[in-house]
Design a protein around this motif. Structure first.
Motif, PDB file in Angstrom:
ATOM      1  N   ILE A  50     -12.544   9.827   3.161  1.00 32.42           N
ATOM      2  CA  ILE A  50     -13.767  10.677   2.819  1.00 32.42           C
ATOM      3  C   ILE A  50     -13.541  11.892   2.029  1.00 32.42           C
ATOM      4  CG2 ILE A  50     -15.686  12.145   3.709  1.00 32.42           C
ATOM      5  CD1 ILE A  50     -15.408  10.692   6.474  1.00 32.42           C
ATOM      6  N   HIS A  51     -13.738  11.850   0.839  1.00 28.65           N
ATOM      7  CA  HIS A  51     -13.311  12.958  -0.277  1.00 28.65           C
ATOM      8  C   HIS A  51     -14.242  14.143  -0.467  1.00 28.65           C
ATOM      9  CE1 HIS A  51      -9.928  10.510  -2.107  1.00 28.65           C
ATOM     10  NE2 HIS A  51     -10.558   9.663  -1.335  1.00 28.65           N
ATOM     11  N   LEU A  52     -14.217  14.935   0.505  1.00 29.29           N
ATOM     12  CA  LEU A  52     -14.925  16.355   0.555  1.00 29.29           C
ATOM     13  C   LEU A  52     -14.526  16.982  -0.833  1.00 29.29           C
ATOM     14  CD1 LEU A  52     -14.818  17.068   4.264  1.00 29.29           C
ATOM     15  CD2 LEU A  52     -16.574  15.708   3.062  1.00 29.29           C
ATOM     16  N   LEU A 117     -17.176   8.770  -0.700  1.00 27.73           N
ATOM     17  CA  LEU A 117     -16.432   7.419  -0.400  1.00 27.73           C
ATOM     18  C   LEU A 117     -16.110   6.429  -1.236  1.00 27.73           C
ATOM     19  CD1 LEU A 117     -19.203   6.554   2.510  1.00 27.73           C
ATOM     20  CD2 LEU A 117     -17.211   7.747   2.875  1.00 27.73           C
ATOM     21  N   GLY A 118     -16.013   7.121  -2.494  1.00 32.03           N
ATOM     22  CA  GLY A 118     -15.308   6.280  -3.643  1.00 32.03           C
ATOM     23  C   GLY A 118     -14.206   6.914  -4.319  1.00 32.03           C
ATOM     24  N   GLY A 119     -13.690   8.094  -3.657  1.00 31.56           N
ATOM     25  CA  GLY A 119     -12.579   8.695  -4.630  1.00 31.56           C
ATOM     26  C   GLY A 119     -11.419   7.837  -4.285  1.00 31.56           C
ATOM     27  N   VAL A 120     -10.349   8.523  -5.146  1.00 32.68           N
ATOM     28  CA  VAL A 120      -9.074   7.646  -5.281  1.00 32.68           C
ATOM     29  C   VAL A 120      -8.396   8.106  -3.911  1.00 32.68           C
ATOM     30  CG1 VAL A 120      -6.781   7.706  -6.275  1.00 32.68           C
ATOM     31  CG2 VAL A 120      -8.786   7.962  -7.894  1.00 32.68           C
ATOM     32  N   PRO A 121      -7.763   6.979  -3.225  1.00 33.09           N
ATOM     33  CA  PRO A 121      -7.081   7.111  -1.915  1.00 33.09           C
ATOM     34  C   PRO A 121      -6.050   8.204  -2.257  1.00 33.09           C
ATOM     35  CG  PRO A 121      -7.495   4.779  -2.422  1.00 33.09           C
ATOM     36  CD  PRO A 121      -7.867   5.559  -3.519  1.00 33.09           C
ATOM     37  N   ILE A 122      -5.652   9.132  -1.039  1.00 29.24           N
ATOM     38  CA  ILE A 122      -4.529  10.017  -1.183  1.00 29.24           C
ATOM     39  C   ILE A 122      -3.317   8.964  -0.541  1.00 29.24           C
ATOM     40  CG2 ILE A 122      -3.583  11.901  -0.342  1.00 29.24           C
ATOM     41  CD1 ILE A 122      -6.692  13.347  -0.583  1.00 29.24           C
ATOM     42  N   ARG A 123      -2.317   9.017  -1.284  1.00 30.11           N
ATOM     43  CA  ARG A 123      -0.959   8.554  -0.819  1.00 30.11           C
ATOM     44  C   ARG A 123       0.373   9.271  -1.330  1.00 30.11           C
ATOM     45  NH1 ARG A 123       0.031   4.648  -5.008  1.00 30.11           N
ATOM     46  NH2 ARG A 123       1.172   3.469  -3.465  1.00 30.11           N
ATOM     47  N   THR A 124       1.197   8.865  -0.767  1.00 30.22           N
ATOM     48  CA  THR A 124       2.708   9.358  -1.206  1.00 30.22           C
ATOM     49  C   THR A 124       3.598   8.518  -1.924  1.00 30.22           C
ATOM     50  OG1 THR A 124       2.711  11.041   0.629  1.00 30.22           O
ATOM     51  CG2 THR A 124       4.684  10.524  -0.365  1.00 30.22           C
TER      52      THR A 124
END
Length: 360
Positions: A50-52, A117-124
């Motif tokens: 969820i991209h607030l 609900l459609g933002g770029v997933p946060i990852r490392t």
């Protein structure tokens, strides 16, 4: 509703114990999620895709300010400039510093329905240093090669982990996903800075760095057509370059004005890159705003004064533009005051306020 701000008011779970889980209902969007008492609400949202809306994630910029309709929330230390005492008493919180201690209903004051609900997933991802090059006396270009694709939107930023520690520093990308084998950051060096000190002695080509992201909502929105006014200073050049590259790559026909504030001509850099990007746009102008001296600024358009003074002199129709601001907090604050004085609607203003250099 209960909003407390003391970080010692409620103890955190002992090591090895599972924190209590609560439900968060976000209005007016009708999205629900779970959050543990030991995690910040904004982090819990990222974890669940969820991209607030957010900015600095350090309680200093107010981008994630929201209103508690029901439930118990406590905040860790934050800047009262981002959320003052009267607002806290009324029920406002900064989600990047908030912990939930009951089921809660929270009203989002700023949100982008497409991003939620459609933002770029946060990852490392793991990266390796490709180049470390000074571009001015105190700004360095750090180029990294990711081991796997790293998706982001132009204008966003990422966290770089300080090698050998759990600490990180946040920097904006200057490139776009069009160059997937290279991610560039423009980093201002500060005396005693943990990360910036590595740029002089400590980072070499081939060294490994962990990168986590992307974060931030300093992005060009699809379908927008208003003229663009960019106001930058210092390493704030980075996300603006990323936006300009995106506008160029997508063949945008929007008029673009880029005002960059510096003290002298020696503090200017990437002028050839800016010219090339401008040549690919339909209507582009770059104005260097020099506050101390105009000497040595041959061949470019220069105005004397602070960047906000120059914008005020030259832009009579700011209310009919979208403004993108990025740089040191005093510059961004002055630009926000200028835009407010010109009655620029808040949904036409996007900004990235770099946080205190003390932790650089």
């Amino acid at each position: 509703m209960s909003v407390a701000t003391s970080r010692h008011h409620r103890s955190q779970p002992e090591e090895g114990l599972v924190a209590d889980i609560h439900r968060i209902q976000f209005e007016p969007v009708g999205i629900e999620m779970e959050v543990g008492e030991d995690e910040k609400i904004l982090d819990a949202a990222f974890r669940q895709g969820i991209h607030l809306m957010h900015g600095c994630r350090e309680g200093q910029c107010s981008a994630c300010k929201s209103y508690v309709l029901d439930g118990e929330i406590q905040m860790e230390r934050y800047s009262t400039f981002a959320c003052n005492d009267a607002e806290v008493a009324e029920g406002y919180v900064l989600l990047c510093k908030s912990h939930a201690y009951s089921d809660c209903t929270i009203e989002l004051l700023n949100f982008d329905e497409d991003e939620l609900l459609g933002g770029v997933p946060i990852r490392t991802v793991t990266t390796r240093v490709a180049a470390v090059d000074p571009v001015t006396r105190d700004i360095v270009s750090l180029r990294l090669t990711p081991a796997e694709p790293f998706e982001f939107k132009p204008g966003q930023y990422a966290d770089l982990t300080i090698p050998g520690t759990d600490e990180h520093r946040s920097f904006s990308m200057a490139t776009t996903p069009a160059t997937p084998d290279e991610i560039e950051f423009l980093i201002k060096k500060y005396p005693g800075g943990r990360f910036s000190g590595l740029l002089d002695d400590g980072l070499s080509v081939g060294d490994e760095l962990a990168l986590t992201g992307p974060y931030g909502s300093f992005t060009i929105k699809d379908g927008h057509v208003l003229p663009v006014v960019c106001i930058g200073g210092g390493a704030g050049m980075a996300p603006i370059l990323s936006l300009l590259r995106q506008l160029s790559e997508t063949g945008s026909t929007r008029p673009v004005r880029f005002y960059y504030g510096a003290r002298t001509a020696a503090d200017l850099f990437y002028l050839d890159t800016i010219r090339e990007l401008g040549a690919a746009l339909t209507d582009f102008e770059f104005i260097a705003c020099l506050s101390e001296s105009l000497e040595g600024a041959d061949g470019i358009e220069v105005e004397a004064g602070n960047v906000t003074e120059v914008v005020d002199r030259r832009e009579a129709q700011l209310g009919r533009c979208e403004a993108y601001l990025c740089g040191p907090p005093p510059m961004v604050d002055a630009a926000l005051a200028l835009l407010e004085a010109h009655a620029v609607p808040k949904d036409q203003v996007f900004y990235d306020k770099f946080t205190s250099p003390a932790a650089g």
